[in-house]
Design a protein around this motif. Structure first.
Motif, short mmCIF file in Angstrom:
data_model
loop_
_atom_site.label_atom_id
_atom_site.label_comp_id
_atom_site.label_asym_id
_atom_site.label_seq_id
_atom_site.Cartn_x
_atom_site.Cartn_y
_atom_site.Cartn_z
N PHE A 7 0.99 -1.27 0.04
CA PHE A 7 0.05 -0.10 0.06
C PHE A 7 0.79 1.34 -0.05
CE2 PHE A 7 -2.22 3.41 2.18
CZ PHE A 7 -3.28 3.35 1.52
N GLU A 8 1.90 1.36 0.97
CA GLU A 8 2.70 2.31 1.04
C GLU A 8 3.43 2.66 -0.41
OE1 GLU A 8 2.42 -0.13 3.31
OE2 GLU A 8 1.68 1.03 4.83
N LYS A 43 -7.70 3.58 -7.44
CA LYS A 43 -8.71 2.78 -7.38
C LYS A 43 -8.09 1.43 -6.68
CE LYS A 43 -11.42 3.64 -11.24
NZ LYS A 43 -12.02 3.04 -12.74
N ASP A 44 -6.88 1.03 -6.73
CA ASP A 44 -6.15 -0.09 -6.05
C ASP A 44 -6.04 0.30 -4.55
OD1 ASP A 44 -5.17 -2.56 -5.69
OD2 ASP A 44 -3.49 -1.69 -5.82
N LEU A 45 -5.68 1.64 -4.35
CA LEU A 45 -5.39 2.12 -2.71
C LEU A 45 -6.68 2.12 -2.16
CD1 LEU A 45 -2.89 4.87 -3.64
CD2 LEU A 45 -2.51 2.88 -2.08
N GLN A 50 -10.73 -0.18 1.76
CA GLN A 50 -12.09 -0.90 1.97
C GLN A 50 -11.89 -2.19 2.68
OE1 GLN A 50 -13.84 -0.38 -1.90
NE2 GLN A 50 -14.89 1.69 -1.23
N GLU A 51 -10.92 -3.14 2.31
CA GLU A 51 -10.79 -4.41 2.75
C GLU A 51 -10.16 -4.30 3.94
OE1 GLU A 51 -8.12 -6.19 -0.25
OE2 GLU A 51 -9.69 -6.30 -1.77
N ALA A 52 -9.45 -3.43 4.18
CA ALA A 52 -8.92 -3.14 5.58
C ALA A 52 -10.16 -2.77 6.42
CB ALA A 52 -7.72 -2.25 5.81
N GLU A 53 -10.89 -1.89 6.19
CA GLU A 53 -12.14 -1.50 6.86
C GLU A 53 -12.99 -2.53 7.45
OE1 GLU A 53 -15.50 2.08 7.14
OE2 GLU A 53 -14.38 1.61 5.21
#
Length: 71
Positions: A7-8, A43-45, A50-53
């Motif tokens: 992500f970073e 969009k990927d970020l 959203q998956e983390a949330e």
């Protein structure tokens, strides 16, 4: 070894694209290509966030099952 960036790393790439486009001395064709690349990164970020949330809103129960947290 996976080719998938973290992500970073994706965020740094997006920030570099934004800086390049804000600088303004990029050919139109290059600017369009960079913009498109930036949109895909964005969009990927967003998907990763959203998956983390979704993961964070689940609470493990004593029996090992997951339960959605009340907001």
């Amino acid at each position: 070894m996976s080719d998938k960036k973290t992500f970073e790393e994706n965020l740094q790439d997006l920030e570099a694209i934004v800086a390049k486009l804000e600088n303004g001395d990029v050919a139109l064709e290059d600017a369009i290509a960079e913009f498109q690349k930036g949109m895909l990164l964005s969009k990927d970020l967003q998907k990763t966030l959203q998956e983390a949330e979704q993961t964070l809103v689940k609470v493990m129960q004593a029996d090992g099952s997951e339960k959605e947290m009340d907001a």
